[in-house]
Design a protein around this motif. Structure first.
Motif, mmCIF file in Angstrom:
data_model
loop_
_atom_site.group_PDB
_atom_site.id
_atom_site.type_symbol
_atom_site.label_atom_id
_atom_site.label_comp_id
_atom_site.label_asym_id
_atom_site.label_seq_id
_atom_site.Cartn_x
_atom_site.Cartn_y
_atom_site.Cartn_z
ATOM 1 N N ASP A 193 -2.923 -6.779 6.201
ATOM 2 C CA ASP A 193 -2.454 -6.356 4.884
ATOM 3 C C ASP A 193 -2.483 -4.830 4.778
ATOM 4 O O ASP A 193 -3.265 -4.177 5.461
ATOM 5 C CB ASP A 193 -3.411 -6.956 3.844
ATOM 6 N N ASP A 194 -1.652 -4.282 3.907
ATOM 7 C CA ASP A 194 -1.653 -2.840 3.614
ATOM 8 C C ASP A 194 -1.561 -2.009 4.883
ATOM 9 O O ASP A 194 -2.209 -0.968 4.996
ATOM 10 C CB ASP A 194 -2.938 -2.426 2.867
ATOM 11 N N GLU A 244 5.738 -5.081 1.351
ATOM 12 C CA GLU A 244 5.311 -5.284 -0.026
ATOM 13 C C GLU A 244 5.757 -4.138 -0.927
ATOM 14 O O GLU A 244 6.128 -3.066 -0.458
ATOM 15 C CB GLU A 244 3.796 -5.515 -0.115
HETATM 16 MG MG MG Z 1 -1.031 -5.875 0.480
#
Ligand code: MG
Ligand code: C2E
Ligand code: MG
Ligand code: MG
Length: 280
Positions: free
Chosen positions: A178-179, A235
Protein backbone atom coordinates in the motif's frame (compact mmCIF):
# COMPACT_ATOMS: atom_id res chain seq x y z
CA UNK A 1 15.00 39.69 27.72
CA UNK A 2 16.22 36.93 25.44
CA UNK A 3 16.19 34.53 28.33
CA UNK A 4 12.65 35.40 29.22
CA UNK A 5 11.27 34.97 25.73
CA UNK A 6 13.18 31.68 25.48
CA UNK A 7 11.42 30.57 28.62
CA UNK A 8 8.09 31.53 27.14
CA UNK A 9 8.80 29.59 23.95
CA UNK A 10 9.59 26.56 26.00
CA UNK A 11 6.44 26.95 28.02
CA UNK A 12 4.35 27.18 24.86
CA UNK A 13 6.08 24.07 23.52
CA UNK A 14 5.57 22.21 26.80
CA UNK A 15 1.91 23.24 26.84
CA UNK A 16 1.46 21.94 23.31
CA UNK A 17 3.10 18.66 24.26
CA UNK A 18 0.85 18.36 27.30
CA UNK A 19 -2.26 19.05 25.24
CA UNK A 20 -1.18 16.55 22.59
CA UNK A 21 -0.43 13.96 25.26
CA UNK A 22 -3.78 14.48 26.93
CA UNK A 23 -5.58 14.24 23.63
CA UNK A 24 -3.87 10.93 22.85
CA UNK A 25 -4.55 9.57 26.31
CA UNK A 26 -8.19 10.57 25.94
CA UNK A 27 -8.42 8.91 22.51
CA UNK A 28 -6.73 5.79 23.80
CA UNK A 29 -9.30 5.36 26.59
CA UNK A 30 -12.15 6.19 24.27
CA UNK A 31 -10.80 3.67 21.76
CA UNK A 32 -10.72 0.98 24.42
CA UNK A 33 -14.42 1.46 25.18
CA UNK A 34 -15.26 1.63 21.49
CA UNK A 35 -13.52 -1.70 20.87
CA UNK A 36 -15.39 -3.30 23.76
CA UNK A 37 -18.71 -1.86 22.54
CA UNK A 38 -17.93 -2.57 18.88
CA UNK A 39 -18.68 0.97 17.80
CA UNK A 40 -16.95 0.69 14.44
CA UNK A 41 -18.35 0.44 10.95
CA UNK A 42 -16.67 -0.73 7.81
CA UNK A 43 -17.03 1.28 4.62
CA UNK A 44 -16.11 -0.02 1.19
CA UNK A 45 -14.44 1.83 -1.64
CA UNK A 46 -14.82 -0.02 -4.92
CA UNK A 47 -11.96 -0.02 -7.40
CA UNK A 48 -12.39 -0.57 -11.11
CA UNK A 49 -10.51 -2.17 -13.95
CA UNK A 50 -8.58 0.45 -15.90
CA UNK A 51 -9.83 -0.95 -19.21
CA UNK A 52 -13.55 -1.50 -18.74
CA UNK A 53 -13.92 0.64 -15.63
CA UNK A 54 -16.01 -2.06 -14.01
CA UNK A 55 -15.83 -2.96 -10.32
CA UNK A 56 -13.18 -5.61 -9.73
CA UNK A 57 -12.85 -5.21 -5.99
CA UNK A 58 -13.28 -3.00 -2.96
CA UNK A 59 -11.14 -1.83 -0.07
CA UNK A 60 -12.47 -2.13 3.48
CA UNK A 61 -11.93 1.12 5.39
CA UNK A 62 -12.80 1.44 9.07
CA UNK A 63 -15.08 4.23 10.27
CA UNK A 64 -15.55 5.37 13.87
CA UNK A 65 -18.91 7.15 14.15
CA UNK A 66 -19.48 9.71 16.91
CA UNK A 67 -22.73 10.57 18.69
CA UNK A 68 -22.93 13.88 16.80
CA UNK A 69 -22.91 12.08 13.44
CA UNK A 70 -19.28 12.87 12.60
CA UNK A 71 -16.44 10.37 12.20
CA UNK A 72 -13.00 10.29 13.77
CA UNK A 73 -10.60 9.71 10.89
CA UNK A 74 -8.68 6.42 10.77
CA UNK A 75 -5.62 8.53 9.98
CA UNK A 76 -5.97 9.84 13.53
CA UNK A 77 -6.79 6.72 15.54
CA UNK A 78 -5.06 3.91 13.63
CA UNK A 79 -1.57 5.21 14.54
CA UNK A 80 -2.61 5.36 18.22
CA UNK A 81 -4.09 1.87 18.05
CA UNK A 82 -0.80 0.69 16.52
CA UNK A 83 1.22 2.22 19.35
CA UNK A 84 -0.94 0.70 22.07
CA UNK A 85 -1.50 -2.69 20.46
CA UNK A 86 -5.24 -2.02 20.32
CA UNK A 87 -4.91 -2.51 16.58
CA UNK A 88 -4.96 -6.28 17.12
CA UNK A 89 -8.49 -6.58 18.60
CA UNK A 90 -9.66 -3.70 16.40
CA UNK A 91 -8.43 -5.40 13.23
CA UNK A 92 -10.13 -8.62 14.24
CA UNK A 93 -13.45 -6.77 14.47
CA UNK A 94 -12.87 -5.14 11.08
CA UNK A 95 -11.79 -8.38 9.42
CA UNK A 96 -14.78 -10.27 10.77
CA UNK A 97 -17.23 -7.57 9.65
CA UNK A 98 -15.65 -7.29 6.19
CA UNK A 99 -15.58 -11.04 5.55
CA UNK A 100 -19.17 -11.40 6.81
CA UNK A 101 -20.21 -8.62 4.42
CA UNK A 102 -18.35 -10.22 1.52
CA UNK A 103 -20.34 -13.41 2.08
CA UNK A 104 -23.58 -11.43 1.57
CA UNK A 105 -22.76 -9.62 -1.68
CA UNK A 106 -23.54 -11.00 -5.09
CA UNK A 107 -20.05 -10.86 -6.55
CA UNK A 108 -18.25 -12.97 -9.12
CA UNK A 109 -15.33 -15.16 -8.12
CA UNK A 110 -12.86 -12.65 -9.53
CA UNK A 111 -14.00 -9.94 -7.13
CA UNK A 112 -11.34 -9.09 -4.53
CA UNK A 113 -11.91 -7.64 -1.08
CA UNK A 114 -8.89 -5.69 0.16
CA UNK A 115 -8.21 -5.47 3.89
CA UNK A 116 -5.51 -3.29 5.49
CA UNK A 117 -3.06 -4.92 7.90
CA UNK A 118 -0.61 -3.35 10.36
CA UNK A 119 2.86 -4.49 11.31
CA UNK A 120 1.78 -5.07 14.92
CA UNK A 121 -0.52 -7.84 13.75
CA UNK A 122 2.42 -9.79 12.39
CA UNK A 123 4.21 -9.45 15.70
CA UNK A 124 1.35 -10.29 18.02
CA UNK A 125 -1.15 -12.36 16.15
CA UNK A 126 -1.43 -15.50 14.11
CA UNK A 127 -2.78 -13.80 11.00
CA UNK A 128 -2.93 -16.95 8.90
CA UNK A 129 -5.01 -18.61 11.62
CA UNK A 130 -7.44 -15.70 11.95
CA UNK A 131 -7.88 -15.37 8.19
CA UNK A 132 -8.44 -19.09 7.57
CA UNK A 133 -10.90 -19.38 10.46
CA UNK A 134 -12.98 -16.42 9.34
CA UNK A 135 -13.02 -17.53 5.70
CA UNK A 136 -14.12 -20.97 6.83
CA UNK A 137 -16.79 -19.60 9.18
CA UNK A 138 -18.37 -17.38 6.52
CA UNK A 139 -17.70 -19.72 3.60
CA UNK A 140 -15.71 -17.14 1.66
CA UNK A 141 -13.06 -18.27 -0.84
CA UNK A 142 -9.55 -17.26 0.30
CA UNK A 143 -8.89 -16.29 -3.33
CA UNK A 144 -11.22 -13.32 -2.88
CA UNK A 145 -9.12 -11.76 -0.12
CA UNK A 146 -6.28 -9.32 -0.59
CA UNK A 147 -4.22 -7.87 2.24
CA UNK A 148 -2.65 -4.42 2.05
CA UNK A 149 0.50 -3.53 3.96
CA UNK A 150 2.60 -0.40 3.88
CA UNK A 151 6.33 -0.48 3.32
CA UNK A 152 6.89 0.16 7.03
CA UNK A 153 6.02 -3.48 7.60
CA UNK A 154 9.30 -4.39 5.96
CA UNK A 155 11.39 -2.51 8.47
CA UNK A 156 11.03 -4.68 11.55
CA UNK A 157 11.31 -8.44 11.58
CA UNK A 158 11.46 -8.60 7.81
CA UNK A 159 12.12 -12.33 7.69
CA UNK A 160 9.08 -13.21 9.77
CA UNK A 161 6.87 -10.84 7.79
CA UNK A 162 8.17 -12.29 4.49
CA UNK A 163 7.36 -15.82 5.65
CA UNK A 164 3.85 -14.90 6.71
CA UNK A 165 3.15 -13.00 3.50
CA UNK A 166 4.34 -15.99 1.51
CA UNK A 167 2.06 -18.20 3.58
CA UNK A 168 -0.92 -15.93 2.98
CA UNK A 169 -0.29 -16.41 -0.74
CA UNK A 170 0.12 -20.15 -0.32
CA UNK A 171 -3.35 -20.43 1.21
CA UNK A 172 -4.70 -18.48 -1.80
CA UNK A 173 -4.91 -14.84 -0.67
CA UNK A 174 -3.29 -11.92 -2.45
CA UNK A 175 -0.89 -9.45 -0.93
CA UNK A 176 -0.49 -5.79 -1.90
CA UNK A 177 1.99 -3.12 -0.91
CA UNK A 178 0.00 0.00 0.00
CA UNK A 179 1.01 3.66 -0.46
CA UNK A 180 3.95 2.58 -2.57
CA UNK A 181 6.62 5.20 -3.08
CA UNK A 182 6.18 6.98 0.24
CA UNK A 183 8.27 4.63 2.38
CA UNK A 184 11.86 3.55 2.42
CA UNK A 185 11.97 0.13 0.87
CA UNK A 186 14.76 -0.44 -1.59
CA UNK A 187 14.14 -1.61 -5.12
CA UNK A 188 15.99 -4.89 -4.63
CA UNK A 189 13.64 -5.53 -1.74
CA UNK A 190 10.68 -5.18 -4.01
CA UNK A 191 11.84 -7.96 -6.29
CA UNK A 192 12.07 -10.36 -3.35
CA UNK A 193 8.80 -9.36 -1.72
CA UNK A 194 6.15 -12.05 -1.85
CA UNK A 195 3.43 -9.75 -3.20
CA UNK A 196 0.96 -9.69 -6.09
CA UNK A 197 -0.02 -6.05 -6.26
CA UNK A 198 1.52 -2.66 -5.85
CA UNK A 199 -0.69 0.29 -4.96
CA UNK A 200 0.66 3.66 -6.07
CA UNK A 201 0.07 6.30 -3.40
CA UNK A 202 -2.19 9.22 -4.15
CA UNK A 203 0.64 11.61 -3.48
CA UNK A 204 1.96 10.58 -6.92
CA UNK A 205 -1.26 10.00 -8.83
CA UNK A 206 -2.63 13.38 -7.82
CA UNK A 207 0.45 15.33 -8.82
CA UNK A 208 1.13 13.98 -12.31
CA UNK A 209 0.02 17.24 -13.92
CA UNK A 210 1.41 19.58 -11.30
CA UNK A 211 4.77 18.11 -10.30
CA UNK A 212 7.08 17.58 -13.31
CA UNK A 213 8.85 14.68 -11.55
CA UNK A 214 5.66 12.82 -10.88
CA UNK A 215 4.88 11.29 -14.31
CA UNK A 216 8.46 10.02 -14.52
CA UNK A 217 8.23 8.42 -11.10
CA UNK A 218 4.85 6.88 -11.89
CA UNK A 219 6.12 5.46 -15.20
CA UNK A 220 9.19 4.02 -13.52
CA UNK A 221 7.18 2.41 -10.70
CA UNK A 222 4.65 0.96 -13.15
CA UNK A 223 7.24 -0.41 -15.57
CA UNK A 224 9.21 -1.95 -12.74
CA UNK A 225 6.11 -3.55 -11.23
CA UNK A 226 5.05 -5.00 -14.56
CA UNK A 227 8.57 -6.22 -15.25
CA UNK A 228 8.41 -8.09 -11.95
CA UNK A 229 4.96 -9.49 -12.80
CA UNK A 230 3.08 -7.45 -10.24
CA UNK A 231 -0.28 -5.82 -10.79
CA UNK A 232 -0.67 -2.09 -10.24
CA UNK A 233 -3.62 -0.36 -8.62
CA UNK A 234 -3.54 3.43 -8.50
CA UNK A 235 -5.22 5.18 -5.61
CA UNK A 236 -6.57 8.71 -5.32
CA UNK A 237 -7.81 9.10 -8.90
CA UNK A 238 -9.96 12.23 -8.98
CA UNK A 239 -9.94 13.35 -12.63
CA UNK A 240 -10.49 11.63 -16.01
CA UNK A 241 -7.06 12.90 -17.10
CA UNK A 242 -5.37 11.09 -14.23
CA UNK A 243 -7.33 7.92 -15.01
CA UNK A 244 -6.32 8.18 -18.66
CA UNK A 245 -2.63 8.56 -17.84
CA UNK A 246 -2.56 5.39 -15.73
CA UNK A 247 -4.70 3.45 -18.17
CA UNK A 248 -2.12 4.20 -20.86
CA UNK A 249 0.58 2.95 -18.50
CA UNK A 250 -1.19 -0.40 -18.48
CA UNK A 251 -2.18 -0.25 -14.82
CA UNK A 252 -4.70 -2.89 -13.87
CA UNK A 253 -6.91 -1.08 -11.37
CA UNK A 254 -8.01 2.44 -10.52
CA UNK A 255 -9.39 3.64 -7.18
CA UNK A 256 -10.53 7.12 -6.27
CA UNK A 257 -13.32 9.62 -5.85
CA UNK A 258 -13.68 9.92 -9.65
CA UNK A 259 -15.23 6.46 -9.58
CA UNK A 260 -16.50 5.87 -6.05
CA UNK A 261 -16.11 7.20 -2.53
CA UNK A 262 -16.00 4.81 0.43
CA UNK A 263 -19.60 3.81 1.25
CA UNK A 264 -21.50 1.75 3.82
CA UNK A 265 -22.58 -1.86 3.22
CA UNK A 266 -26.09 -1.10 1.87
CA UNK A 267 -24.90 1.48 -0.60
CA UNK A 268 -22.21 -0.83 -1.90
CA UNK A 269 -24.80 -3.56 -2.24
CA UNK A 270 -26.95 -1.22 -4.38
CA UNK A 271 -23.93 -0.09 -6.38
CA UNK A 272 -23.12 -3.70 -7.25
CA UNK A 273 -26.73 -4.39 -8.25
CA UNK A 274 -26.89 -1.25 -10.41
CA UNK A 275 -23.65 -2.17 -12.14
CA UNK A 276 -24.85 -5.67 -12.95
CA UNK A 277 -28.08 -4.34 -14.52
CA UNK A 278 -26.17 -1.72 -16.47
CA UNK A 279 -24.00 -4.38 -18.11
CA UNK A 280 -26.72 -6.95 -18.80
MG1 MG B 1 -3.33 3.25 0.18
P1 C2E C 1 -5.18 3.71 2.68
O1 C2E C 1 -5.18 2.26 3.01
O2 C2E C 1 -4.14 4.18 1.73
O3 C2E C 1 -6.65 4.01 2.14
C1 C2E C 1 -6.94 4.95 1.15
C2 C2E C 1 -7.38 6.26 1.74
O4 C2E C 1 -7.51 7.23 0.69
C3 C2E C 1 -8.77 6.19 2.39
O5 C2E C 1 -8.78 7.13 3.47
C4 C2E C 1 -9.68 6.68 1.27
O6 C2E C 1 -10.91 7.20 1.73
C5 C2E C 1 -8.81 7.75 0.65
N1 C2E C 1 -9.14 8.02 -0.75
C6 C2E C 1 -9.53 7.12 -1.69
N2 C2E C 1 -9.71 7.72 -2.89
C7 C2E C 1 -9.42 9.02 -2.72
C8 C2E C 1 -9.42 10.16 -3.61
O7 C2E C 1 -9.72 10.09 -4.80
N3 C2E C 1 -9.04 11.35 -3.08
C9 C2E C 1 -8.70 11.49 -1.76
N4 C2E C 1 -8.36 12.70 -1.33
N5 C2E C 1 -8.68 10.44 -0.89
C10 C2E C 1 -9.04 9.22 -1.37
P2 C2E C 1 -9.30 6.74 4.91
O8 C2E C 1 -10.50 5.86 4.80
O9 C2E C 1 -9.44 8.02 5.68
O10 C2E C 1 -8.14 5.87 5.53
C11 C2E C 1 -6.89 6.44 5.81
C12 C2E C 1 -5.88 5.39 6.14
O11 C2E C 1 -6.19 4.75 7.40
C13 C2E C 1 -5.83 4.24 5.13
O12 C2E C 1 -5.06 4.60 4.02
C14 C2E C 1 -5.17 3.15 5.98
O13 C2E C 1 -3.79 3.33 6.03
C15 C2E C 1 -5.77 3.41 7.35
N6 C2E C 1 -6.91 2.50 7.53
C16 C2E C 1 -8.21 2.66 7.18
N7 C2E C 1 -8.94 1.58 7.52
C17 C2E C 1 -8.06 0.70 8.09
C18 C2E C 1 -8.21 -0.61 8.66
O14 C2E C 1 -9.29 -1.22 8.67
N8 C2E C 1 -7.06 -1.19 9.17
C19 C2E C 1 -5.85 -0.55 9.15
N9 C2E C 1 -4.77 -1.21 9.67
N10 C2E C 1 -5.69 0.65 8.61
C20 C2E C 1 -6.77 1.29 8.10
MG1 MG D 1 -5.10 0.57 1.92
MG1 MG E 1 -2.82 6.00 1.28
Amino acid sequence: HAKRSGGNTFEVFADKMAIQYEHELHLRNKLQKAIEQREFEVYYQPYVSARGQRIIGAEALVRWPQPDGSFISPAEFIPIAEQTGQIVPLSKLIMRAAIADLAKWQVGKNFTLSINLSVKQFQRENIIGTVSELAQEYQVPLQQLQFELTESVMVEDAQKVFRELAELRTIGCRVAIDDFGTGFSSLSYLSRLPIDTLKIDREFSQSIFTDPASPTICKAITDMAHGLNKMVIVEGIETPEQADFFMRQGCMGLQGFLFYKPMPFDEFDKTLAAETTQHE
